[in-house]
Motif scaffolding. Structure first.
Motif, PDB file in Angstrom:
ATOM      1  N   SER A   2       0.860  -1.190   0.000  1.00 44.64           N
ATOM      2  CA  SER A   2       0.000   0.000   0.000  1.00 44.64           C
ATOM      3  C   SER A   2       0.891   1.234   0.000  1.00 44.64           C
ATOM      4  CB  SER A   2      -0.949   0.004   1.206  1.00 44.64           C
ATOM      5  OG  SER A   2      -0.331   0.588   2.326  1.00 44.64           O
ATOM      6  N   GLU A  18       1.196   3.418   2.331  1.00 41.53           N
ATOM      7  CA  GLU A  18       1.748   3.733   3.651  1.00 41.53           C
ATOM      8  C   GLU A  18       3.221   3.306   3.726  1.00 41.53           C
ATOM      9  OE1 GLU A  18      -0.045   5.398   5.882  1.00 41.53           O
ATOM     10  OE2 GLU A  18      -1.623   5.382   4.359  1.00 41.53           O
ATOM     11  N   SER A  34       4.838   1.951   6.199  1.00 39.44           N
ATOM     12  CA  SER A  34       5.032   0.650   6.856  1.00 39.44           C
ATOM     13  C   SER A  34       3.693   0.147   7.378  1.00 39.44           C
ATOM     14  CB  SER A  34       6.025   0.779   8.019  1.00 39.44           C
ATOM     15  OG  SER A  34       5.463   1.593   9.035  1.00 39.44           O
ATOM     16  N   SER A  35       3.633  -1.123   7.739  1.00 40.59           N
ATOM     17  CA  SER A  35       2.419  -1.687   8.339  1.00 40.59           C
ATOM     18  C   SER A  35       2.795  -2.777   9.333  1.00 40.59           C
ATOM     19  CB  SER A  35       1.488  -2.238   7.260  1.00 40.59           C
ATOM     20  OG  SER A  35       0.476  -3.026   7.871  1.00 40.59           O
ATOM     21  N   SER A  37       5.980  -0.826   0.572  1.00 40.24           N
ATOM     22  CA  SER A  37       5.428   0.513   0.387  1.00 40.24           C
ATOM     23  C   SER A  37       5.533   0.865  -1.094  1.00 40.24           C
ATOM     24  CB  SER A  37       6.202   1.541   1.216  1.00 40.24           C
ATOM     25  OG  SER A  37       5.747   2.837   0.876  1.00 40.24           O
ATOM     26  N   LYS A  87       5.208   3.550  -2.494  1.00 39.88           N
ATOM     27  CA  LYS A  87       5.904   4.828  -2.736  1.00 39.88           C
ATOM     28  C   LYS A  87       7.384   4.561  -3.011  1.00 39.88           C
ATOM     29  CE  LYS A  87       3.184   8.554  -0.953  1.00 39.88           C
ATOM     30  NZ  LYS A  87       2.578   8.874   0.337  1.00 39.88           N
ATOM     31  N   ARG A  96      -9.077   6.685   9.140  1.00 33.67           N
ATOM     32  CA  ARG A  96      -8.342   6.141   7.995  1.00 33.67           C
ATOM     33  C   ARG A  96      -7.533   4.889   8.339  1.00 33.67           C
ATOM     34  NH1 ARG A  96     -11.602   7.861   5.518  1.00 33.67           N
ATOM     35  NH2 ARG A  96     -11.648   9.521   3.962  1.00 33.67           N
TER      36      ARG A  96
END
Ligand SMILES: [Zn+2]
Ligand SMILES: [Zn+2]
Length: 346
Positions: free
Chosen positions: A198, A200, A202-203, A215, A217, A336
């Motif tokens: 995604s 973000e 990190s998760s 990520s 990005k 979110r």
């Protein structure tokens, strides 16, 4: 009694209102908690939904409730959830008990389409639509509805993939919202090697399941395709049609891509010519969509959630990041993280 009421075609008409107590026949339920998701937000913005009576609709399709009195095979105190979509009464899929595959679109859906939802203190429900929640699952039962969506998607992917000799070893889940994260956990439960991607940075939740987090990005999905040589299964759970179209190119031989996000924006998306005109054919790839869930998916969902809770207790507790009372619905809609809920009863 209090309920979260909206007028589907009227943006920002959502409010806590007094509604009559239910009097119809069936199982009387006291609602404990309802999860909220993008569907509730869209209805509230006037983009989606059909009124149940007059112009209004009680919201809430992700329910957790307690049975109020004995009857219809249920006992006072039983924890339950309920299916969302109900028969159109005039197609073969609905006749066979599969309104998730309704052929007419004339179905009704609790809290979404022509049928009041669960964001109210008391509801009377058809016993055949109730799904028992294992006592050990407790308040995590509120995750049953999004989990049922993921169970159906994976069941259909396995059926499609299994039309020919196939091995599901490596999966990519795109999106780290409730559907993406629950899909990650279901696939990890099944021992699949999972990458979760995604925007973000990190998760912790994804990595706690043993999935590898990416990520997008930092690493675009096309690069991930090169690094891994592609995936047997891609679950695309982001509201972006371009990302959905791209999932066909992330598959390896005999791969299956399932679309679960919703993106109704009028736009053209592009797809790489050789991916569609060459790879999809020479490599037997499939791209399909999935909505809603069959009763068997609901039963599988609560069983899987219970197993996931036993294996990753802390992570499962962290799925619901915000619990607020009914009158703070705007905060829940704006949340979110993975999941926010409205608490009607502690
Ligand atoms: Zn939902
Ligand atoms: Zn139907």
């Amino acid at each position: 009694m209090l309920a979260l009421v909206t007028e589907p075609a009227v943006p920002h008409s959502t409010r806590v209102d007094d509604v009559p107590e239910p009097i119809e026949d069936g199982v009387l339920l006291r609602v404990l908690e309802v999860g909220v998701c993008g569907t509730d937000r869209e209805i509230s913005e006037g983009l989606f939904g059909v009124p149940a009576h007059g112009a209004s609709l009680v919201l809430g399709h992700e329910s957790l409730a307690i049975v109020e009195r004995d009857g219809h095979g249920f006992s006072k105190g039983d924890l339950v959830t309920a299916t969302v979509r109900r028969s159109c009464h005039h197609c073969i899929a609905c006749e066979e008990g599969a309104p998730d595959s309704c052929l007419t679109g004339d179905y009704s859906e609790r809290g979404i389409t022509r049928l009041d939802g669960f964001a109210r203190e008391l509801v009377v429900e058809d016993p055949e639509q109730l799904i028992p929640i294992p006592a050990g699952l407790g308040r995590l039962g509120v995750l049953a509805e999004p989990t049922s969506i993921c169970e159906r998607a994976i069941r259909h992917a396995l059926t499609i993939g299994g039309r020919q000799p196939w091995q599901l070893e490596r999966a990519l889940v795109v999106g780290a919202g409730a559907v993406g994260m629950i899909s990650t956990y279901l696939l990890r439960l099944a021992g699949i090697d999972v990458w979760t991607a995604s925007l973000e940075p990190s998760s912790d939740l994804a990595t706690a399941s043993g999935a590898r987090y990416v990520s997008t990005k930092e690493t675009p999905l096309a690069e991930l395709r090169k690094e891994t040589d592609g995936f047997d299964l891609v679950i695309s759970a982001v509201p972006d049609a371009q990302v959905m179209a791209d999932s066909l190119g992330l598959l390896r031989r005999s791969g299956v891509a399932c679309l679960l996000g919703i993106d109704g924006r009028p736009q053209a998306v592009s797809i790489d010519g050789p991916v569609l005109g060459l790879d999809a054919i020479l490599e037997n790839r499939v791209l399909f969509g999935s909505v809603n869930a069959h009763r068997q998916d609901w039963l599988a969902a609560v069983a899987s959630l219970d197993r996931a809770r036993e294996r990753w207790p802390e992570a499962l507790e962290a799925f619901v990041g915000l619990r607020v009372p009914l009158d703070r619905f705007a905060e829940a809609f704006a949340y979110r993280g993975v999941k926010a809920t409205l608490v009607l009863q502690d």
